[in-house]
Design a protein around this motif. Structure first.
Motif, short mmCIF file in Angstrom:
data_model
loop_
_atom_site.label_atom_id
_atom_site.label_comp_id
_atom_site.label_asym_id
_atom_site.label_seq_id
_atom_site.Cartn_x
_atom_site.Cartn_y
_atom_site.Cartn_z
N ILE A 246 2.26 1.77 -3.44
CA ILE A 246 1.25 2.32 -4.35
C ILE A 246 1.07 3.81 -4.09
N LEU B 110 -9.13 -1.27 -9.90
CA LEU B 110 -9.46 -0.44 -8.73
C LEU B 110 -10.71 0.40 -8.94
N GLU C 166 0.83 -1.20 0.00
CA GLU C 166 0.00 0.00 0.00
C GLU C 166 0.87 1.26 0.00
N MET D 88 -5.27 5.00 -7.71
CA MET D 88 -4.17 4.49 -6.88
C MET D 88 -4.06 5.29 -5.59
N LEU E 160 -6.16 -1.22 -13.27
CA LEU E 160 -5.59 -1.97 -12.17
C LEU E 160 -6.64 -2.79 -11.43
N HIS F 267 -7.06 4.56 -3.31
CA HIS F 267 -6.93 3.24 -2.70
C HIS F 267 -5.91 3.26 -1.57
N GLY G 108 1.82 6.52 -6.86
CA GLY G 108 0.78 7.44 -7.32
C GLY G 108 1.18 8.88 -7.13
#
Length: 413
Positions: free
Chosen positions: A197, A375, A194, A248, A373, A251, A201
């Protein structure tokens, strides 16, 4: 008192020497923290009249008390060690045979044994503890300074049963601990993912913004020939890149921050926010015909930018899956469930086996042509849930409709 002081001195001297040096802390914690082990030891003492019982971890050169119940002031506590040569458990480990005597003064095998004399032991029982794979763990011990009938067949059967039960319990506890460690490791890895990511991002935002500015500048120029064809394609690609980065970041924030957070406002400009999103999609996908029909006839208390982001993800999903040369419709009304925003496209229905994981992160169908992705729907669903609503999907007669629902809410006082 002399015998008690003598054996305590032996134990304390050796334990002080090894304090903090043995590597059996996990075994000690597992055994000492088990209510089952405590019950077994107390039952052994009750059934045999022995006044000391223990479970010990025994290796080739170590004897470590993991759990003790002491009513005779023997002087052994959890974590204490005795030199292995000073115990009967060495022979138990080597032979996997129990050691039992009722009275050391009259026993044919252990009569006047020096170990018994050293610790003032008169009656004794030591039963091997094995795991289910046959490996030796240690011993179940019972000791007293007075004669006890520990060799009675019923007492022996009980001791062996309890030793087997402890061995089985050890394996269960060790498997549970291993599973907990695996879960902890997976959580650590998930958090690292996480964070990666989030960093990715964040670092992509500036170059994508620069690309977007450049493409917009080119689009404002008089273009001819191949440039007039390439720039709209570039604009569509940059739009998709920007959408991916936004998802991204959303999330990562949701996972690292404990969920997607929204900020509702009274009379939120939802129609304007959705209209802007539709215009962006039209610009990013100029070959797609997007029809917009909004009818919000009363003020809406919501987080308009977040709802618009959810609609953007639903709309992008529709663009990817719509049949070629077919229109996409976006409808918004105040209905029976509150605010209802539906994105409709024509094309293949959502497969039944995909619907179960449709709103899970990083889950994509087989027909996404490698885009995204996985998402988009997850973020859209999370935004709906944060508003107390949900997203439903229906497929019929070649039409797929995703509907974002959120109940009407009064302005918080």
């Amino acid at each position: 008192m002399t015998e008690i002081a003598s054996r305590q001195a032996v134990i304390q001297d050796h334990s002080a020497f090894l304090l903090g040096k043995h590597d059996f802390q996990s075994d000690i914690q597992m055994i000492a923290g088990s209510a089952l082990i405590t019950t077994i030891l107390e039952t052994v003492m009750l059934a045999t009249n022995m006044r000391f019982a223990a479970v010990a971890r025994v290796t080739e050169d170590r004897w470590v008390a993991c759990r003790t119940v002491d009513e005779v002031n023997f002087g052994l506590a959890e974590g204490d060690e005795i030199e292995i040569q000073s115990t009967f458990c060495q022979s138990v480990r080597l032979s996997s045979q129990k050691v039992l005597f009722n009275d050391v003064a009259t026993d044919e095998v252990y009569g006047n044994h020096p170990i018994a004399a050293k610790f003032g032991i008169v009656s004794y029982a030591s039963i091997p503890i094995h795991r289910s794979d046959g490996s030796f763990f240690g011993t179940l011990c019972a000791i007293d300074t007075e004669p006890r009938d520990v060799k009675h067949p019923r007492a022996v059967a009980m001791l062996e049963m309890f030793a087997d039960l402890i061995g089985q319990g050890l394996e269960t506890e060790e498997k549970l601990e291993a599973q907990e460690q695996l879960v902890a490791k997976e959580r650590e890895m998930a958090r690292a993912q996480e964070e990666f990511i989030a960093v990715l991002g964040h670092d992509l935002r500036n170059p994508v913004a620069a690309l977007n500015s450049g493409v917009q500048l080119l689009a404002s120029e008089q273009l001819t020939g191949s440039a007039a064809e390439i720039v709209p394609m570039m604009r569509s690609t940059v739009y998709r890149m920007n959408e991916l980065v936004d998802n991204m970041m959303m999330h990562a924030k949701a996972r690292l921050g404990g969920g997607i957070r929204i900020s509702r406002t009274a009379d939120a400009p939802l129609a304007e926010a959705i209209t802007q999103i539709v215009e962006e999609v039209r610009a990013g996908a100029p070959d797609t015909d997007v029809h917009l029909d909004l009818s919000f006839e009363q003020p809406i208390y919501c987080d308009a930018p977040r709802v618009a982001q959810a609609v953007s993800n639903l709309l992008s999903n529709a663009v990817r899956h719509a049949a070629e040369s077919t229109p996409i419709r976006v409808k918004g009304v105040i209905g029976g469930k509150g605010v209802e925003i539906t994105v409709i496209n024509q094309g293949d229905p959502v497969p039944d086996d995909l619907r179960e994981n449709l709103y899970h992160p990083f889950k994509r169908g087989a027909d996404t042509r490698g885009e995204g992705l996985g998402l988009g729907l997850y973020i859209a669903s999370s935004i709906a849930l944060a508003h107390g609503g949900q997203i439903d999907v229906s497929c019929s007669n070649g039409t797929t409709a995703f509907t974002f629902y959120t109940p009407l809410q009064e302005v918080a006082l």
